[in-house]
Structure formats: structure tokens, C-alpha cells
Design an enzyme around this catalytic site. Structure first.
Site, PDB file in Angstrom:
ATOM      1  N   ARG A  38       3.030  19.221   7.884  1.00  0.00           N
ATOM      2  CA  ARG A  38       4.001  18.197   8.288  1.00  0.00           C
ATOM      3  C   ARG A  38       5.176  18.754   9.109  1.00  0.00           C
ATOM      4  O   ARG A  38       5.603  18.097  10.074  1.00  0.00           O
ATOM      5  CB  ARG A  38       4.495  17.407   7.078  1.00  0.00           C
ATOM      6  CG  ARG A  38       3.375  16.563   6.447  1.00  0.00           C
ATOM      7  CD  ARG A  38       3.889  15.629   5.367  1.00  0.00           C
ATOM      8  NE  ARG A  38       4.706  14.574   5.897  1.00  0.00           N
ATOM      9  CZ  ARG A  38       6.026  14.522   5.808  1.00  0.00           C
ATOM     10  NH1 ARG A  38       6.692  15.479   5.193  1.00  0.00           N
ATOM     11  NH2 ARG A  38       6.692  13.522   6.321  1.00  0.00           N
TER      12      ARG A  38
ATOM     13  N   CYS B 262      -0.671  32.838  12.134  1.00  0.00           N
ATOM     14  CA  CYS B 262      -0.367  33.492  13.404  1.00  0.00           C
ATOM     15  C   CYS B 262       0.207  32.506  14.406  1.00  0.00           C
ATOM     16  O   CYS B 262      -0.387  32.248  15.457  1.00  0.00           O
ATOM     17  CB  CYS B 262      -1.629  34.138  13.946  1.00  0.00           C
ATOM     18  SG  CYS B 262      -2.157  35.445  12.854  1.00  0.00           S
TER      19      CYS B 262
ATOM     20  N   GLY C 164       1.849   5.032  -0.557  1.00  0.00           N
ATOM     21  CA  GLY C 164       1.163   6.301  -0.805  1.00  0.00           C
ATOM     22  C   GLY C 164       2.188   7.338  -1.226  1.00  0.00           C
ATOM     23  O   GLY C 164       2.317   7.690  -2.392  1.00  0.00           O
ATOM     24  N   ARG C 165       2.984   7.752  -0.222  1.00  0.00           N
ATOM     25  CA  ARG C 165       3.937   8.846  -0.478  1.00  0.00           C
ATOM     26  C   ARG C 165       4.926   8.502  -1.580  1.00  0.00           C
ATOM     27  O   ARG C 165       5.321   9.379  -2.352  1.00  0.00           O
ATOM     28  CB  ARG C 165       4.612   9.200   0.848  1.00  0.00           C
ATOM     29  CG  ARG C 165       6.077   9.231   0.911  1.00  0.00           C
ATOM     30  CD  ARG C 165       6.624   9.365   2.320  1.00  0.00           C
ATOM     31  NE  ARG C 165       5.692   9.046   3.383  1.00  0.00           N
ATOM     32  CZ  ARG C 165       5.396   9.868   4.371  1.00  0.00           C
ATOM     33  NH1 ARG C 165       5.982  11.023   4.448  1.00  0.00           N
ATOM     34  NH2 ARG C 165       4.534   9.508   5.298  1.00  0.00           N
TER      35      ARG C 165
ATOM     36  N   GLU D  21       0.820  -1.221   0.000  1.00  0.00           N
ATOM     37  CA  GLU D  21       0.000   0.000   0.000  1.00  0.00           C
ATOM     38  C   GLU D  21       0.847   1.263   0.000  1.00  0.00           C
ATOM     39  O   GLU D  21       0.800   2.046   0.959  1.00  0.00           O
ATOM     40  CB  GLU D  21      -0.882   0.018   1.260  1.00  0.00           C
ATOM     41  CG  GLU D  21      -1.873  -1.099   1.357  1.00  0.00           C
ATOM     42  CD  GLU D  21      -2.519  -1.178   2.746  1.00  0.00           C
ATOM     43  OE1 GLU D  21      -1.935  -0.644   3.708  1.00  0.00           O
ATOM     44  OE2 GLU D  21      -3.584  -1.777   2.837  1.00  0.00           O
TER      45      GLU D  21
END
Ligand code: PLP
Length: 485
Positions: free
Chosen positions: A381, A412, A333-334, A331
Site C-alpha cells: 500500500r 531491491c 472491508g477495511r 460492504e
């Protein structure tokens, strides 16, 4: 700082991991889509389209994704794992982990490249449905699925529901029984591998929320490890089609060793359960987590190398145990979407401060702050995981000397950092474009409206043409759910 502080030549605030300043115009290939390069005047182009055109058409901040690169990485993963496992289990099913980045278009790319889709919520299933994907090519994860999500998975006749606990297995069985259906189920277990990555993305050790323990008991089934109790129920329940086990050890992992240890433990457990219950489990999912390059010091191993190393472990373990290998799935993803995308920002406020150097009292060094028009709302991240990124000036090449810089957002929070440490040319000026590579995964997906900042659009580049695949939010979008008059 005291009156005695002084600037000393060579003193620097650069962290030890950051390579010495080189050419700040350089594009380190591992961090970029293959069709990103510098064109006329050193301006960045993607698939031949200059970033100034993208800014003019779509504004900033902007997620700029190469469709060609996405498709190439998807095919590369599929081919690498298919080849490595061909003689063991006839190939591998690659489930793209949609949590990294998902929209209708991307779901269709995944499907057309022969991959399947891993989802982890009802919302992700809704995207898959809109994209027209077949239920048999979908998986559903989640450590706390709602009845609505389980029912949606059953409505769509999902290829697999990856069940996370004994309690959830009972609910899936009951919901399937109620509609006279069968649920295709894998059980997520925690093989006890502590992946060497940030604590928040290490997911297979004992002391975290995911999965069924191979060691600890479930309070509802004393006397057995939770994974054993769930296996027994999965074998016995008539409304469950028990496919096998799943584990995901964590993310941003470079070495194949952890995957190998997990594969060994999963195969041994599969063998034990098969023997105990006299069954054959047809599948085994080894999860995702393959790392990518965010900075020049990240050196991910090629997919083919990792696949070969994992295949060796699986082949050897199955031979030792004398068992046929279940069909393997993974699996990622990245590793598919991460490097396909950069975020394009416009620079604004600039300042330089003198800061005392760690461990050198009374010595100071400069740090340049470069503010951009996005920040933690489009890339959480760095705040969540202290993730490091890199950046380059995108609208031009520069002959100016490099300066240690910190790219910060417009929110902010003083922790609103996009790139903690990077050398940028010291002539960066307000109105320049900055590109931060490696933002395809878990950036847009984790984006928020903090400070009522609209989430940026996503543009896909292919064959020299740009098209929006997700439009940017407007102020009307931001106000749409606010019921005040
Ligand atoms: N599979 C599962 C169960 C996950 O939880 C994740 C990420 O959190 C992935 C796959 C994808 O991980 P990565 O994007 O690091 O490959």
C-alpha cells in the site's frame, strides 16, 4: 549538499501532518485491536500473548490478527447499521468485503457473526465454498468477470451477482438461460461522486473503469445512459431476477457526506426506473469504504454516527420521493479487518543520513533508516497509494529519545518503504521487534513473492491462545510452479 550545509537545532525532515514527537512507546487506541497492550518490560501482548512468544513460535514477518477484535468489529457494524435503519427498511445486510482479507477461517467468523460475504473473483468464491457458506449469503463483484466465474456463481446459486456493464449483463442472462436458471442481479452504477481519497481507490466518478454510467451511453445502446439500458434489459430478460442498484464510491473515507450524496442519487434513480417500468426493486447496496486510523492523525467517525447520518439521508429522500425504502446493504472491508491486525517484523540494518531540509537551503537534518525483514511484498500500500502507517518497538518499552525514522523493507527497490515517517526511540537496535498496526486490510491480500520472498503466515489470537490460520510460504512453495529441472 554543499560544503556550507549545517545541522540546525529544530530543523526537521518531518512532514507537516506528523504530530510532534511524543512518547514513542504509546499505543494510540484507534490504531490497534482492543486486546493489544504493553505488558511486562513494556512488551506488546495480544490477547495476553507476548510478541516474543509469537516470534519464537511462528517467526517474522508475521501478520498478527485478533479474532476477538475482528468479531467485535463485525458485530459493531451490523448492530450500528441495523439500529439506524430499523425503522426505514427493517435493518441492513452487511456484506464483509473479502478482498480486504479472506481465508477460510475468516469467512466462517463472518458467517457466524451474522454477516454475509462479498467476493470479487472465482478464487474468493472457492474460499467461501470451502468455508461452507451458503450461496444465498454471497455476492460476486468484478468489472470483467469470466464465463467460468459467472458459471461458478450460478452453480452456487448466489444471492447476488453485481453486474458491471451491459455487455456483462447480456452474458449473465445468456449463461443463466443456457442452464435454465435465474441469476439474481444487482447493477453497479457510478453516481458521479468523487470520493476524496487516493485516485486509485475512488471508484464512483465518471472517469474510471467500474460500473454503469448514469450519464454516458453504452455503444451497444445509443440514446440512453448505460445504466438505463442495462435496467431495461434486466427488467425484460427472463433469466434475470433484478434486485436493484449498487454503488461503491471509494475507500478510506471519513465523512458520511459522500455516502449520503450517493444514496440520494441511487434512490432517485431507483425511483425513476421503478416508475418507468412499473416494478419494485427490493434492494439497494451502498457499498463500503469506511475509513480507519493508520496514523494518529486519522480520526474515523464511529460506525453508529456514520450509520445514523446515512439513515437520515435515506429516510428523508424516500419521504421526498414517496417511495418505500428498498432493503439496504453495505460492504465494509477495511473497517472490519484493518485494525484487527499488526505486522510483526524483526529489525536489521540501521543507518542515519543527513538530508537537506525542504525550503531551507544549506540546512540539514537527520533521518534514521530502520530495515525490517519484510516490506513491499507483505505491504504494497505505501508503494501503490503512498499510504502512511505507524510503528512501535514491540519487544520492550524504551526510555530513549524519539528519532524521526523511516521503516524500510528488504526488497531491491528504494521505494520499498513500510512507514515513511514515524518517531521511534533512538536506541532501536538490530534484533528488536517492530509492530506496524492497521495491516489487516489489503496487505496480506495484496502480498507478492517479489524477489522470491515467501509470503508471511497469519496467526489468530483468541482467549489467550494463538493459532495459525494461514501458514507461511516455504521455499518449496516458491519453487513448486517452476518447471525447470
Ligand atoms: N465494495 C466494493 C465494490 C469494493 O470495490 C470495495 C473495495 O475496493 C469494498 C466494497 C470494500 O471497501 P473498504 O475495504 O474500503 O470498505
Amino acid at each position: 549538499m554543499t560544503d556550507t550545509t549545517q545541522q540546525v537545532a529544530g530543523a526537521t525532515l518531518a512532514p507537516v501532518w506528523l504530530p510532534p514527537a511524543g512518547d514513542p512507546n504509546e499505543l494510540v487506541p484507534a490504531m490497534w485491536a482492543h486486546d493489544v497492550e504493553r505488558g511486562g518490560h513494556g512488551e506488546l501482548t495480544v490477547s495476553g500473548v507476548p510478541v516474543s512468544e509469537l516470534r519464537a513460535q511462528f517467526g517474522t514477518p508475521l501478520f498478527v490478527m485478533s479474532e476477538d477484535d475482528f468479531r467485535a468489529r463485525a458485530r459493531m457494524f451490523k448492530d450500528a447499521f441495523d439500529n439506524a435503519f430499523a425503522d426505514i427498511c427493517g435493518g441492513v445486510d452487511v456484506y464483509y468485503a473479502g478482498k480486504a482479507f479472506l481465508c477460510t477461517e475468516v469467512a466462517r467468523w463472518v458467517d457466524s457473526e451474522g454477516l454475509r460475504l462479498d467476493t470479487c473473483s472465482g478464487g474468493e468464491l472457492a474460499v467461501a465454498k470451502r468455508a461452507g457458506l451458503l450461496g444465498e449469503n454471497l455476492g460476486l463483484h468484478g468489472n470483467n468477470k469470466s464465463d467460468a466465474e459467472i458459471n461458478r456463481a450460478l452453480d452456487m446459486n448466489l444471492g447476488r451477482i453485481v453486474v458491471d456493464s451491459l455487455h456483462e449483463l447480456k452474458r449473465v442472462a445468456a449463461l443463466a438461460t443456457a442452464r435454465n436458471a435465474t441469476a439474481n442481479v444487482m447493477l453497479r452504477v457510478t453516481p458521479g461522486v468523487h470520493a476524496h481519497t487516493h485516485e486509485s481507490i475512488a471508484t464512483a466518478h465518471e472517469d474510471q473503469k467500474f460500473g454503469l454510467s448514469l450519464l454516458s451511453e453504452d455503444p451497444d445502446a445509443p440514446g440512453m445512459a448505460a445504466a438505463e439500458a442495462a435496467s431495461q434489459l434486466a427488467v425484460e430478460a427472463e433469466s434475470i431476477n433484478f434486485l436493484g442498484f449498487h454503488a461503491h464510491i471509494g475507500s478510506q473515507i471519513f465523512e458520511a457526506e459522500g455516502f449520503g450524496i450517493a444514496a440520494r442519487k441511487l434512490l432517485a434513480f431507483t425511483h425513476e426506473i421503478q416508475t418507468r417500468h412499473g416494478i419494485t426493486l427490493p434492494e439497494l447496496d451502498l457499498g463500503g469504504g469506511y475509513g480507519i486510523a493508520y496514523t494518529a492523525v486519522d480520526t474515523p467517525r464511529p460506525a453508529a454516527e456514520v450509520a445514523a447520518a446515512m439513515a437520515d439521508v435515506v429516510r428523508e429522500t424516500c419521504a421526498e420521493l414517496g417511495m418505500a425504502c428498498p432493503r439496504i446493504s453495505i460492504e465494509p472491508g477495511r473497517a472490519i479487518v484493518g485494525s484487527t491486525t499488526f505486522t510483526l517484523y524483526e529489525t536489521g540494518t540501521l543507518k542515519t543520513v543527513q538530508v537537506e531540509v525542504d525550503g531551507q537551503p544549506d540546512v540539514t537534518a537527520p533521518r534514521r533508516y530502520v530495515s525490517v525483514d519484510g516490506g513491499m511484498s507483505d505491504n504494497a500500500r505505501p508503494v501503490l497509494y503512498e499510504a502512511d502507517y505507524s510503528a512501535v518497538v514491540a519487544n520492550r518499552a524504551s526510555a530513549a529519545a524519539p528519532a524521526l525514522s523511516r521503516v524500510v523493507g528488504k526488497h531491491c527497490e528504494s521505494g520499498d518503504i513500510v512507514v515513511r515517517d514515524v518517531y521511534l526511540p533512538n536506541d532501536v537496535a538490530a534484533g528488536d521487534l517492530l509492530a506496524v498496526p492497521g495491516t489487516g486490510a489489503y496487505c496480506w491480500a495484496l502480498a507478492s513473492n517479489y524477489n522470491y520472498v515467501p509470503r508471511p503466515p497469519v496467526v489468530a489470537l483468541k482467549n489467550g491462545a494463538a493459532r495459525l490460520i494461514v501458514r507461511g510460504e516455504t521455499e518449496d512453495d516458491l519453487l513448486a510452479r517452476d518447471l525447470g529441472a
